[in-house]
Design a protein around this motif. Sequence first.
Motif, PDB file in Angstrom:
ATOM      1  N   ALA A   1      44.359  30.691  48.076  1.00 56.04           N
ATOM      2  CA  ALA A   1      43.084  31.281  47.509  1.00 56.04           C
ATOM      3  C   ALA A   1      43.447  33.034  47.362  1.00 56.04           C
ATOM      4  O   ALA A   1      42.879  33.249  45.949  1.00 56.04           O
ATOM      5  N   ASP A   2      44.691  33.502  47.871  1.00 59.19           N
ATOM      6  CA  ASP A   2      44.987  34.744  47.783  1.00 59.19           C
ATOM      7  C   ASP A   2      45.325  35.215  46.062  1.00 59.19           C
ATOM      8  O   ASP A   2      45.889  35.365  45.190  1.00 59.19           O
ATOM      9  N   PHE A   3      46.839  33.898  46.105  1.00 57.90           N
ATOM     10  CA  PHE A   3      47.252  33.852  44.824  1.00 57.90           C
ATOM     11  C   PHE A   3      45.913  33.660  43.895  1.00 57.90           C
ATOM     12  O   PHE A   3      45.941  34.639  42.631  1.00 57.90           O
ATOM     13  N   ILE A   4      45.246  32.850  43.476  1.00 61.00           N
ATOM     14  CA  ILE A   4      44.253  32.358  42.742  1.00 61.00           C
ATOM     15  C   ILE A   4      43.596  33.808  42.084  1.00 61.00           C
ATOM     16  O   ILE A   4      43.652  34.182  41.306  1.00 61.00           O
ATOM     17  N   LEU A   5      42.950  34.726  43.428  1.00 65.80           N
ATOM     18  CA  LEU A   5      42.245  35.466  43.459  1.00 65.80           C
ATOM     19  C   LEU A   5      42.799  37.045  43.126  1.00 65.80           C
ATOM     20  O   LEU A   5      42.591  37.673  41.811  1.00 65.80           O
ATOM     21  N   ARG A   6      43.959  37.269  42.631  1.00 68.10           N
ATOM     22  CA  ARG A   6      45.333  38.059  42.445  1.00 68.10           C
ATOM     23  C   ARG A   6      45.079  37.536  41.023  1.00 68.10           C
ATOM     24  O   ARG A   6      45.134  38.467  40.680  1.00 68.10           O
ATOM     25  N   GLU A   7      45.596  36.830  40.778  1.00 68.45           N
ATOM     26  CA  GLU A   7      46.292  36.012  39.354  1.00 68.45           C
ATOM     27  C   GLU A   7      44.666  36.140  38.741  1.00 68.45           C
ATOM     28  O   GLU A   7      45.382  36.832  37.403  1.00 68.45           O
ATOM     29  N   VAL A   8      43.390  36.633  39.093  1.00 68.41           N
ATOM     30  CA  VAL A   8      42.624  36.298  38.099  1.00 68.41           C
ATOM     31  C   VAL A   8      41.448  37.852  38.328  1.00 68.41           C
ATOM     32  O   VAL A   8      40.468  37.865  37.507  1.00 68.41           O
ATOM     33  N   GLY A   9      42.115  38.613  39.128  1.00 66.11           N
ATOM     34  CA  GLY A   9      41.766  39.725  39.613  1.00 66.11           C
ATOM     35  C   GLY A   9      40.589  39.747  40.024  1.00 66.11           C
ATOM     36  O   GLY A   9      39.812  41.114  40.179  1.00 66.11           O
ATOM     37  N   LEU A  10      40.608  39.165  40.886  1.00 69.29           N
ATOM     38  CA  LEU A  10      39.222  39.175  42.249  1.00 69.29           C
ATOM     39  C   LEU A  10      39.834  40.219  43.435  1.00 69.29           C
ATOM     40  O   LEU A  10      40.841  40.073  43.655  1.00 69.29           O
TER      41      LEU A  10
END
Length: 163
Positions: A154-163
């Motif tokens: 989740a950390d990775f995905i949220l970083r990737e999408v800018g959240l």
Amino acid sequence: MRLYGVVGWKNAGKTGLMERLVTEVTGRGFSVSTVKHAHHTFDVDQPGKDSHRHRVAGATEVLLASRKRIALMHELRDEKEPTLEELLQRLGPVDLVLVEGYKRDAHPKVEAHRAETGNPLIATDDPTVRAVASDTALDLDRPVFDLNDTGAIADFILREVGL
């Protein structure tokens, strides 16, 4: 619209990962919607129910509504399957849309992988797969997470999408 996918072969753990990601990301205060692609025929209502009777009678769309939820069923009949982009236009605004399937589309994805399935990695031939969540160690040119480390994924995905 912020969009991230979860892909993988059958029995790779996609649905479990999606479920855990939705819980994790919403638990952090973000709103999430999901899109799930099915390769087979499916039915969301049951024979004998009014909505099913309306659909079988020939209705193109059946909207079922109550105080708790609404469900819109659209019969494609002879229409072509809508693209992911067309489906996304039907969703209300949220912080993040998680997509299960649609592995050939161009949005960024994490691949769920279980060694026991014996399937090859999608990531090795697909640059849109930005990371792999696996039950075994892998040597790749992109991040590899433990399939059960939902927080890190989740950390990775949220970083990737800018959240």
